[in-house]
Design an enzyme around this catalytic site. Sequence first.
Site, mmCIF file in Angstrom:
data_model
loop_
_atom_site.group_PDB
_atom_site.id
_atom_site.type_symbol
_atom_site.label_atom_id
_atom_site.label_comp_id
_atom_site.label_asym_id
_atom_site.label_seq_id
_atom_site.Cartn_x
_atom_site.Cartn_y
_atom_site.Cartn_z
ATOM 1 N N HIS A 69 0.814 -1.214 0.000
ATOM 2 C CA HIS A 69 0.000 0.000 0.000
ATOM 3 C C HIS A 69 0.847 1.263 0.000
ATOM 4 C CE1 HIS A 69 -3.545 2.419 0.598
ATOM 5 N NE2 HIS A 69 -3.038 2.933 1.706
ATOM 6 N N PHE A 70 1.849 1.308 0.840
ATOM 7 C CA PHE A 70 2.743 2.467 0.907
ATOM 8 C C PHE A 70 3.996 2.170 0.085
ATOM 9 C CE2 PHE A 70 0.402 3.213 5.007
ATOM 10 C CZ PHE A 70 -0.239 4.379 4.584
#
Length: 195
Positions: free
Chosen positions: A170-171
């Site tokens: 996600h990051f």
Amino acid sequence: MPLYVQDYGAPVGYRLAVAHPERITAIVVQNGNAYDEGLDNEFWKPIKEYWQHPDSKEKRDAIRGLLTYKATKWQYTTGAKNPELVSPDGAAEDQYLLDRPGNDEIQLDLFLSYGSNPPLYPKWQEYFRAHQPPMLIVWGKNDQIFPPAGAEPYKRDLKTLEYHLLDAGHFALETDGDTIAALMREFLGRHVAKN
């Protein structure tokens, strides 16, 4: 001006782009959703139930687990090629801020408010088709929040699209920051007029 959108920032950016399309010269999307396909996974099921029953304490409490350090760390490390190399600083700082008194209720209100975005997806998609902003997709393909199924539909609506699925979560900046920066420099160098 170019936009960089990710996560909760994508709906904010797309609202701005629709309001002022003449100001947008390019968009960089890093795990930022604008399509129903991007919300069709296990992560969103309890949140969607909360959207359907906003007055239900049970539905609200069912997502409180997303505010724990375990969940915050999971967002940073799940899907990372080498999760042991992800600095613990980001998750620790996020959790410190999440744990401020009263902030849990604010975060749960934000989860509810996020439900105002899917009804706007057709408007954003129409903006993409009508205005054709050059777009760079740099998406962590192992994201469990906004899976790559949410990245694919951009291909339907945009003619000038560069598409990169990275071996990240996600990051993606946590593990692939140099790669994303290089892709951005090259993309923006070609598509944004120099002043």
